[in-house]
Scaffold this motif. Structure first.
Motif, mmCIF file in Angstrom:
data_model
loop_
_atom_site.group_PDB
_atom_site.id
_atom_site.type_symbol
_atom_site.label_atom_id
_atom_site.label_comp_id
_atom_site.label_asym_id
_atom_site.label_seq_id
_atom_site.Cartn_x
_atom_site.Cartn_y
_atom_site.Cartn_z
ATOM 1 N N GLU A 1 28.327 43.824 25.414
ATOM 2 C CA GLU A 1 27.430 44.619 26.258
ATOM 3 C C GLU A 1 26.532 43.748 27.137
ATOM 4 O OE1 GLU A 1 24.908 48.623 25.530
ATOM 5 O OE2 GLU A 1 24.404 46.970 24.183
ATOM 6 N N GLY A 2 26.034 42.644 26.601
ATOM 7 C CA GLY A 2 25.060 41.848 27.331
ATOM 8 C C GLY A 2 25.613 40.704 28.150
ATOM 9 N N GLU A 3 26.812 40.211 27.803
ATOM 10 C CA GLU A 3 27.359 39.029 28.474
ATOM 11 C C GLU A 3 28.687 39.265 29.196
ATOM 12 O OE1 GLU A 3 25.626 36.447 28.918
ATOM 13 O OE2 GLU A 3 24.088 36.630 27.381
ATOM 14 N N ILE A 4 29.568 40.015 28.575
ATOM 15 C CA ILE A 4 30.908 40.201 29.155
ATOM 16 C C ILE A 4 30.930 41.362 30.145
ATOM 17 C CG2 ILE A 4 33.325 40.729 28.651
ATOM 18 C CD1 ILE A 4 32.876 39.263 25.944
ATOM 19 N N ALA B 1 31.524 43.914 35.481
ATOM 20 C CA ALA B 1 30.986 44.932 36.394
ATOM 21 C C ALA B 1 30.574 44.312 37.729
ATOM 22 C CB ALA B 1 29.803 45.640 35.741
ATOM 23 N N ASP B 2 29.950 43.130 37.685
ATOM 24 C CA ASP B 2 29.533 42.448 38.926
ATOM 25 C C ASP B 2 30.715 42.166 39.839
ATOM 26 O OD1 ASP B 2 26.927 42.471 38.081
ATOM 27 O OD2 ASP B 2 26.868 40.337 37.534
ATOM 28 N N ARG B 3 31.882 42.040 39.276
ATOM 29 C CA ARG B 3 33.079 41.720 40.060
ATOM 30 C C ARG B 3 33.964 42.948 40.269
ATOM 31 N NH1 ARG B 3 31.409 37.591 36.849
ATOM 32 N NH2 ARG B 3 31.432 35.494 37.733
ATOM 33 N N GLY B 4 33.460 44.108 39.882
ATOM 34 C CA GLY B 4 34.218 45.340 40.071
ATOM 35 C C GLY B 4 35.414 45.461 39.149
ATOM 36 N N ALA C 1 34.702 47.318 20.550
ATOM 37 C CA ALA C 1 33.610 47.181 21.523
ATOM 38 C C ALA C 1 34.151 47.322 22.943
ATOM 39 C CB ALA C 1 32.906 45.843 21.336
ATOM 40 N N TYR C 2 35.280 46.686 23.238
ATOM 41 C CA TYR C 2 35.883 46.814 24.570
ATOM 42 C C TYR C 2 36.243 48.268 24.860
ATOM 43 C CZ TYR C 2 36.517 41.737 24.943
ATOM 44 O OH TYR C 2 36.320 40.392 25.019
ATOM 45 N N GLN C 3 36.875 48.924 23.890
ATOM 46 C CA GLN C 3 37.298 50.304 24.105
ATOM 47 C C GLN C 3 36.118 51.233 24.360
ATOM 48 O OE1 GLN C 3 39.601 50.702 20.486
ATOM 49 N NE2 GLN C 3 41.536 50.451 21.595
ATOM 50 N N GLU C 4 35.012 51.027 23.646
ATOM 51 C CA GLU C 4 33.851 51.899 23.801
ATOM 52 C C GLU C 4 32.999 51.543 25.022
ATOM 53 O OE1 GLU C 4 31.619 52.851 20.234
ATOM 54 O OE2 GLU C 4 33.396 52.381 19.026
ATOM 55 N N LEU C 5 32.836 50.239 25.287
ATOM 56 C CA LEU C 5 31.967 49.827 26.389
ATOM 57 C C LEU C 5 32.695 49.739 27.732
ATOM 58 C CD1 LEU C 5 29.925 47.110 24.483
ATOM 59 C CD2 LEU C 5 29.064 49.298 25.346
ATOM 60 N N LEU C 6 33.999 49.655 27.693
ATOM 61 C CA LEU C 6 34.803 49.599 28.916
ATOM 62 C C LEU C 6 35.853 50.716 28.891
ATOM 63 C CD1 LEU C 6 35.344 45.742 28.871
ATOM 64 C CD2 LEU C 6 34.005 46.988 30.562
ATOM 65 N N PRO C 7 35.405 51.982 28.826
ATOM 66 C CA PRO C 7 36.352 53.084 28.657
ATOM 67 C C PRO C 7 37.319 53.258 29.827
ATOM 68 C CG PRO C 7 34.189 53.925 29.238
ATOM 69 C CD PRO C 7 34.033 52.450 28.993
#
Length: 144
Positions: A59-62, A67-70, A88-94
Motif C-alpha cells: 500500500e505504501g511503497e508499491i 499508480a504514478d506511472r498509470g 495484498a495485490y489482489q485487494e489493493l490492485l483490483p
C-alpha cells in the motif's frame, strides 16, 4: 514486472521504460547502495513474513509507484511471491491483471555482466581451494 523471493527480504519493480525500484531489507540497504550505485530508487522494507507488513509495503511503497506511472490497472508480471503478497495485490490492485513473470526472470538471470562472470570465477576458485584443502587433510578414522 514485480519480483520477490522467499519470505521476502528483497524485491525489484522493473518498468519497461524507467529505472528499477529496489526493495531491500533494512540490513541490506547500505550494501545495496555500495554494490549497486546505479539503482537510484532504493526502498528499505521489513522482512515480509507477516501479512500486516506485506500490506503496509504494498500500500505504501508499491501501489504509489505503479499508480504514478498509470500501471495500477495494467498487466503486472510477478515472480515468486507469498500468499500474503498475492492477497495484498489482489485487494489493493483490483483492476490490475497479475501474470506469471517467472519465465522472463529466468531468462534475465542467464545474462551476466563481465564483473559478474569474474565474481563467479573467483567464487569457483575459492570453492575449489577449500575442497582441495579438505581432501588434503581428511583421513579415514580421523577426527577434527
Amino acid at each position: 514486472m514485480l519480483q520477490f523471493r522467499s519470505t521476502t527480504t528483497y524485491g525489484v519493480l522493473i518498468l519497461a521504460d524507467g529505472q528499477p525500484t529496489l526493495y531491500a531489507s533494512g540490513g541490506e540497504v547500505a550494501r545495496s547502495q555500495e554494490v549497486m550505485p546505479c539503482i537510484e530508487d532504493l526502498v528499505a522494507i521489513p522482512f515480509l513474513d507477516e501479512p500486516g507488513l506485506v500490506w503496509t509495503v504494498v500500500e505504501g511503497e508499491i501501489l504509489p509507484r505503479l499508480a504514478d506511472r498509470g500501471l495500477a490497472k495494467g498487466l503486472i508480471g510477478v515472480d515468486g511471491m507469498t500468499l500474503s503478497l498475492l492477497r495484498a495485490y489482489q485487494e489493493l490492485l483490483p483492476d490490475a491483471g497479475l501474470m506469471d513473470g517467472d519465465t522472463l526472470m529466468q531468462k534475465v538471470r542467464l545474462i551476466k555482466t563481465c564483473d559478474e562472470v569474474a565474481l563467479l570465477h573467483e567464487a569457483s576458485a575459492i570453492a575449489d581451494a577449500v575442497t582441495q584443502a579438505a581432501i588434503d587433510v581428511v583421513r579415514p578414522g580421523g577426527r577434527a
